[in-house]
Each structure stands twice: as structure tokens, then as C-alpha cells.
Write an enzyme that holds these catalytic residues in place. Sequence first.
Site, mmCIF file in Angstrom:
data_model
loop_
_atom_site.group_PDB
_atom_site.id
_atom_site.type_symbol
_atom_site.label_atom_id
_atom_site.label_comp_id
_atom_site.label_asym_id
_atom_site.label_seq_id
_atom_site.Cartn_x
_atom_site.Cartn_y
_atom_site.Cartn_z
ATOM 1 N N CYS A 17 39.531 22.665 10.161
ATOM 2 C CA CYS A 17 38.479 23.308 9.364
ATOM 3 C C CYS A 17 37.138 22.640 9.623
ATOM 4 C CB CYS A 17 38.827 23.239 7.871
ATOM 5 S SG CYS A 17 37.545 23.961 6.834
ATOM 6 N N CYS A 33 34.936 22.207 6.450
ATOM 7 C CA CYS A 33 35.400 21.129 5.555
ATOM 8 C C CYS A 33 35.088 19.751 6.140
ATOM 9 C CB CYS A 33 36.912 21.207 5.333
ATOM 10 S SG CYS A 33 37.576 22.860 5.162
ATOM 11 N N ASP A 34 35.297 19.593 7.430
ATOM 12 C CA ASP A 34 35.306 18.237 8.003
ATOM 13 C C ASP A 34 34.170 17.932 8.977
ATOM 14 O OD1 ASP A 34 37.656 17.857 6.617
ATOM 15 O OD2 ASP A 34 38.923 18.457 8.296
#
Length: 332
Positions: A136, A139-140
Amino acid sequence: MIPVNEYDIAIIGAGPAGLTAALYAGRSKIRAVVIEAKAPGGQLLNTELIEDYPGFKSILGGDLAAVMLAQAEQFGAEMVYSPVNRIRVEDDGTKVIETDAGEYRAPAVIVTAGGNPRKLDVPGEVELAGRGVSYCAVCDGAFFEGLELAVIGGGDAAVEEAIFLTRYASKVTLVHRREQFRAQPILLEEARNHPKIEILVNKVIVSIDGDHKVTHLQLRDALSERTSRLDVGGVFIFVGFIPNTSLIDTHVDHDAGGYYLTDPMTMMTNVPGIFAAGDVRAQLTRQITTAVGDATTATLAASKWVEERARGHQDTALQVMAEASADGGWVA
Ligand code: NAP
């Protein structure tokens, strides 16, 4: 004592398809429940910017999810946040959705449960997950500021996320196992022209390596069989998707990838009263727009089907279609 809740339609999952189903059910005054394991929005929450949803020149994934939820709730969407453990079909055709929050019963179910990223299945992937291996970018991505990254895959997700990751990375190497890409040409062109993106084709990932965090990948050239090393601080894997189609304890026809086969007129599967929309459904494209379109059809068909069933008509998609066309269509 487990509480039992009765509905006309149970909607499984609150991504774009599920929230659209909730909106249409609410507007049709159908008693529906949406059951979602996590937060509403599905994959919208893993997407930074959306530029291909008509009506919005560009919108953040999280913002689109919030608007969709608010719109569905405005028309009375009833949300339950709990994982679905199993869906069983009783002898009389009632679908029972077993969740941690209790059981929900409905004659019709619309499965809009999306899916999960496919794993690459190479040494190091599991061991280094969360330590440089990610699925992701939204997200990261920010954890990889200034590092060189690899993105694996040749579809829309890989190319789109490679472009997104250039915000943080000093360089992104997009690694694909063959020369032809599945990604849309417009995305691919953007990646090819991006000064921070290098594209490697015909490269198979042999392993993801590093002691405590990712330091490099071993690659094998698919043509020459020669191996090489790619030094990176992180690797983002976008090699497809596994649909969440294992919840129902009766056989539902599906393709080799596990995607449900549906009647194109109604989105009904071979099991009477089980409909599918969005990423769980076998189809050529998987876009937000197609998920929303599937869900519209599925919900209008499901509500018609529930009505017909209450009148004692045969529970087949064919019957529903015949009734519908005799009526001149379902909805004005
Ligand atoms: P996808 O289109 O199925 O592409 C998966 C890619 O991963 C393919 O290029 C495939 O290679 C590669 N791959 C599969 N297994 C691999 C392995 N073991 N090792 C190396 N590479 C492997 O999946 P996706 O990109 O996740 O997209 C899923 C769906 O969502 C698609 O329908 C896509 O159009 C849609 N989507 C749309 C957007 C958008 O419109 N903005 C964004 C994201 C996703 P091969 O080509 O060689 O099989």
C-alpha cells in the site's frame, strides 16, 4: 443468545460498490444492512488521488469514501462494522450472515467484499513484510522518503503507485516480468516520461533480501536467465488481487481467479438471491466506475427479485429478467 436481524438485502462490504448498493437500497426504501469488517471506503482508502471518477476532476480517495458514506447514510443506510465469518444458505433460500456482531438474515445478498493484494510468493516477502515490503503506497510511502524503491507489477495499480511513490522516493524502479503491460497506456506513458522512474521489463523477482529490512532484490532475466541485483530500500508489490469470494458456504460459480460469474443483466450469480458487484465479479475491467455501475444494477435487480420472491415467483435470474422486460424495465 445471538441477536437475529431480518432484512430484505444484506450488502457485504462498504467499498464503492457496497456504498452504492446502500444508496440505491435506501432510495428504494428497501430494508438493507451493510456489513463491513474495517472502515468504509474499501480500496479508496488505499488510493491517494482519483482522477477517473466522473464529477470530480480529482479527489482524495478518503474524501470520496466519506462523501459516498454520507450520501448512503442520508438515505438511511444501516451500517454494521464487524467481520463476516460465513454466509450460509438455508433450505428456504434465506441467507444467514454470521458476524462477530451476531447473525443477519435476508433473502438476498449483494457481495461487494472486494479483495486483498496477491502475494508475490518469493523468499523474503513474508519475513520482511512491514520492514520494507509493502502492498500500500498511500499507507507506507511516506516512510521511504529519499530512498530508492522498487515497484513490482505491470497493471494499473503498479504503474499508478510507482508514479505516486516518486513523491517520496529518490528513484522508483518499476519491475515487470514481461514486455507488455496491462496498465492503461496513459498511465504507462506518464511513468515512462517520469524523470524519477526507471522501467525494467522481463525481470522476474527471485527473492527479497535484507537482514532486518529490505536492502536489495534478486532478479532473473526472463529471456537470458541471467540474475542481477537491485539495491532498494523498499519494495511495493502490486501483482493483482484475490477476490473475497470464500465466505459463502455453498457453491457459487466462479472463474479460475475465484471471481464470481454473474448474469450481466442482473448481477445475480447462479445461486438465486446471491448477487455480486465490483471487484468480486468476473469482468474485463475493475474501476470505481464499474463497481458503482455493477452495484446499481445488482441492487435494483435484487430489490425486484425480493419482491418477485415474496409473490412466489421462481428464483432464477431468467425469471427476473423476463418479468422485468415484460414490465418494460425495472426502474424509470
Ligand atoms: P492486474 O491488472 O491483474 O495486474 C497485475 C500485474 O501483476 C500484471 O502485470 C501481472 O503480470 C503481474 N503479476 C502477477 N503475478 C505476478 C508474479 N507472480 N510476479 C510478477 N508479476 C506478477 O492487477 P492490478 O494492477 O492490481 O489491478 C487490478 C484491477 O484494478 C484491474 O482491473 C485494474 O484495471 C484496476 N485498477 C484500476 C486503476 C485505475 O483505473 N486507476 C488503478 C488500480 C487498479 P502479467 O501481465 O504478466 O500477468
